[in-house]
Write a protein that holds these residues in place. Structure first.
Motif, PDB file in Angstrom:
ATOM      1  N   ARG A  53       0.762  -1.271   0.016  1.00  0.00           N
ATOM      2  CA  ARG A  53       0.079  -0.018  -0.025  1.00  0.00           C
ATOM      3  C   ARG A  53       0.889   1.320  -0.103  1.00  0.00           C
ATOM      4  O   ARG A  53       0.588   2.283  -0.713  1.00  0.00           O
ATOM      5  N   GLU A  54       1.915   1.322   0.674  1.00  0.00           N
ATOM      6  CA  GLU A  54       2.690   2.330   1.050  1.00  0.00           C
ATOM      7  C   GLU A  54       4.214   1.857   0.366  1.00  0.00           C
ATOM      8  O   GLU A  54       5.100   1.750   1.200  1.00  0.00           O
ATOM      9  N   GLY A  55       4.313   1.920  -0.837  1.00  0.00           N
ATOM     10  CA  GLY A  55       5.574   1.600  -1.592  1.00  0.00           C
ATOM     11  C   GLY A  55       5.889   0.302  -1.899  1.00  0.00           C
ATOM     12  O   GLY A  55       5.038  -0.421  -2.315  1.00  0.00           O
ATOM     13  N   TYR A  56       6.962  -0.385  -1.424  1.00  0.00           N
ATOM     14  CA  TYR A  56       7.363  -1.802  -1.716  1.00  0.00           C
ATOM     15  C   TYR A  56       7.897  -2.556  -0.483  1.00  0.00           C
ATOM     16  O   TYR A  56       8.746  -1.848   0.202  1.00  0.00           O
ATOM     17  N   GLU A  57       7.876  -3.852  -0.635  1.00  0.00           N
ATOM     18  CA  GLU A  57       8.576  -4.478   0.493  1.00  0.00           C
ATOM     19  C   GLU A  57       9.422  -5.618  -0.221  1.00  0.00           C
ATOM     20  O   GLU A  57       9.087  -6.176  -1.227  1.00  0.00           O
ATOM     21  N   PHE A  58      10.572  -5.577   0.289  1.00  0.00           N
ATOM     22  CA  PHE A  58      11.643  -6.414  -0.555  1.00  0.00           C
ATOM     23  C   PHE A  58      11.666  -8.012   0.218  1.00  0.00           C
ATOM     24  O   PHE A  58      11.512  -7.912   1.412  1.00  0.00           O
ATOM     25  N   ALA A 101       1.352  -4.622 -11.196  1.00  0.00           N
ATOM     26  CA  ALA A 101       0.452  -3.371 -11.464  1.00  0.00           C
ATOM     27  C   ALA A 101      -0.796  -3.807 -10.581  1.00  0.00           C
ATOM     28  O   ALA A 101      -1.454  -2.931 -10.193  1.00  0.00           O
ATOM     29  N   GLU A 102      -1.417  -5.108 -10.988  1.00  0.00           N
ATOM     30  CA  GLU A 102      -2.562  -5.500 -10.478  1.00  0.00           C
ATOM     31  C   GLU A 102      -2.677  -5.337  -8.985  1.00  0.00           C
ATOM     32  O   GLU A 102      -3.663  -5.292  -8.360  1.00  0.00           O
ATOM     33  N   LEU A 103      -1.622  -5.743  -8.439  1.00  0.00           N
ATOM     34  CA  LEU A 103      -1.477  -5.835  -7.053  1.00  0.00           C
ATOM     35  C   LEU A 103      -1.809  -4.332  -6.434  1.00  0.00           C
ATOM     36  O   LEU A 103      -2.477  -4.280  -5.304  1.00  0.00           O
ATOM     37  N   LYS A 104      -0.906  -3.441  -6.905  1.00  0.00           N
ATOM     38  CA  LYS A 104      -0.977  -2.258  -6.630  1.00  0.00           C
ATOM     39  C   LYS A 104      -2.555  -1.788  -6.738  1.00  0.00           C
ATOM     40  O   LYS A 104      -2.895  -0.898  -5.881  1.00  0.00           O
ATOM     41  N   CYS A 105      -3.058  -1.727  -7.782  1.00  0.00           N
ATOM     42  CA  CYS A 105      -4.679  -1.350  -8.121  1.00  0.00           C
ATOM     43  C   CYS A 105      -5.463  -2.017  -6.882  1.00  0.00           C
ATOM     44  O   CYS A 105      -6.380  -1.251  -6.365  1.00  0.00           O
ATOM     45  N   THR A 106      -5.272  -3.307  -6.625  1.00  0.00           N
ATOM     46  CA  THR A 106      -6.087  -3.955  -5.694  1.00  0.00           C
ATOM     47  C   THR A 106      -6.060  -3.451  -4.265  1.00  0.00           C
ATOM     48  O   THR A 106      -6.842  -3.035  -3.698  1.00  0.00           O
ATOM     49  N   GLN A 107      -4.662  -2.916  -3.848  1.00  0.00           N
ATOM     50  CA  GLN A 107      -4.508  -2.189  -2.611  1.00  0.00           C
ATOM     51  C   GLN A 107      -4.730  -0.746  -2.580  1.00  0.00           C
ATOM     52  O   GLN A 107      -5.292  -0.669  -1.383  1.00  0.00           O
ATOM     53  N   ASN A 108      -4.863  -0.179  -3.558  1.00  0.00           N
ATOM     54  CA  ASN A 108      -5.209   1.321  -3.880  1.00  0.00           C
ATOM     55  C   ASN A 108      -6.826   1.154  -3.668  1.00  0.00           C
ATOM     56  O   ASN A 108      -7.697   2.013  -3.073  1.00  0.00           O
ATOM     57  N   GLU A 109      -7.581   0.198  -4.306  1.00  0.00           N
ATOM     58  CA  GLU A 109      -9.204  -0.041  -4.095  1.00  0.00           C
ATOM     59  C   GLU A 109      -9.457  -0.309  -2.618  1.00  0.00           C
ATOM     60  O   GLU A 109     -10.348   0.129  -1.941  1.00  0.00           O
ATOM     61  N   ASP A 110      -8.557  -1.166  -2.000  1.00  0.00           N
ATOM     62  CA  ASP A 110      -8.756  -1.265  -0.596  1.00  0.00           C
ATOM     63  C   ASP A 110      -8.889  -0.069   0.371  1.00  0.00           C
ATOM     64  O   ASP A 110      -9.390  -0.098   1.384  1.00  0.00           O
ATOM     65  N   LYS A 111      -8.038   0.781   0.090  1.00  0.00           N
ATOM     66  CA  LYS A 111      -8.022   1.979   0.975  1.00  0.00           C
ATOM     67  C   LYS A 111      -8.989   2.835   0.753  1.00  0.00           C
ATOM     68  O   LYS A 111      -9.517   3.595   1.960  1.00  0.00           O
ATOM     69  N   THR A 112     -10.017   2.810  -0.387  1.00  0.00           N
ATOM     70  CA  THR A 112     -11.139   3.694  -0.558  1.00  0.00           C
ATOM     71  C   THR A 112     -12.409   3.084   0.252  1.00  0.00           C
ATOM     72  O   THR A 112     -12.360   2.209   0.548  1.00  0.00           O
TER      73      THR A 112
END
Length: 195
Positions: free
Chosen positions: A71-76, A184-195
């Protein structure tokens, strides 16, 4: 080895190899996919040529870093080959726990059918308290992105990580991941979860 992970997970323990001896590679692929489709895990059927490339590169570069969109950046996550198993652990766990850091994702590669059928079967186990299937799939896809690539620059990141770690740039992994579209799909899903 983490609690909850299978020790010495063999192909024979999950798949009747004798029953598929007379099947084609395509039939085996369908059986493998049908078997795992209902399970909450990561799986694949890797062509021999692609696996051979990944395997030869893993012999000289057994460790690498993958970036998982959060959600906030990346985890390695650090991937470490142990035989045909590829163990992933969050970098933060390695930094805080050192050698005691447990695997959070293990990709099991089964080359038993490679010579005869031209395929390598793969499945995974993950610690569901840290990763969901979509996140584990994103990490698994990065193995092909970095180890099976034709781009010298992309595999060059793996070589730099293994042989010249002081020259390694974490942001290069993120840039490669974003350029590939993986995650990219993961980022979209996480952004949708925020709303």
């Amino acid at each position: 080895m983490s609690k909850g992970f299978t020790k010495d997970k063999t192909l024979g323990s999950i798949f009747n190899i004798e029953m598929v001896k007379d099947k084609t590679a395509e039939e085996i692929k369908q059986i493998w996919q049908q078997y795992f489709a209902a399970k909450d895990t990561v799986y694949a059927v890797i062509p021999k040529e692609k696996f051979d490339l990944i395997w030869s590169r893993a012999q000289s570069c057994p460790t690498f870093l993958c970036a998982l969109p959060r959600r906030e950046g990346y985890e390695f996550f650090v991937g470490q080959w142990t035989g045909t198993e590829l163990h992933f652990t969050a970098l933060i766990n390695i930094q805080t726990r050192g050698d005691a850091a447990a695997s959070q994702l293990i990709l099991y590669h089964y080359p038993e059918l490679k010579e005869e059928k031209g395929i390598v079967l793969m499945t995974a186990e993950m610690d569901a308290t840290f990763l969901n299937v979509t996140e584990a799939q994103c990490i698994a896809n990065q193995v092909q992105l970095f180890y099976a690539t034709d781009r010298k620059e992309t595999y060059g990141l793996v070589e730099t990580f293994n042989f010249r770690p002081n020259e390694f740039k974490y942001m290069s992994v993120i840039a490669e991941l974003e350029q590939s579209g993986l995650g990219a799909e993961l980022k979209c899903t996480q952004n949708e979860d925020k709303t």
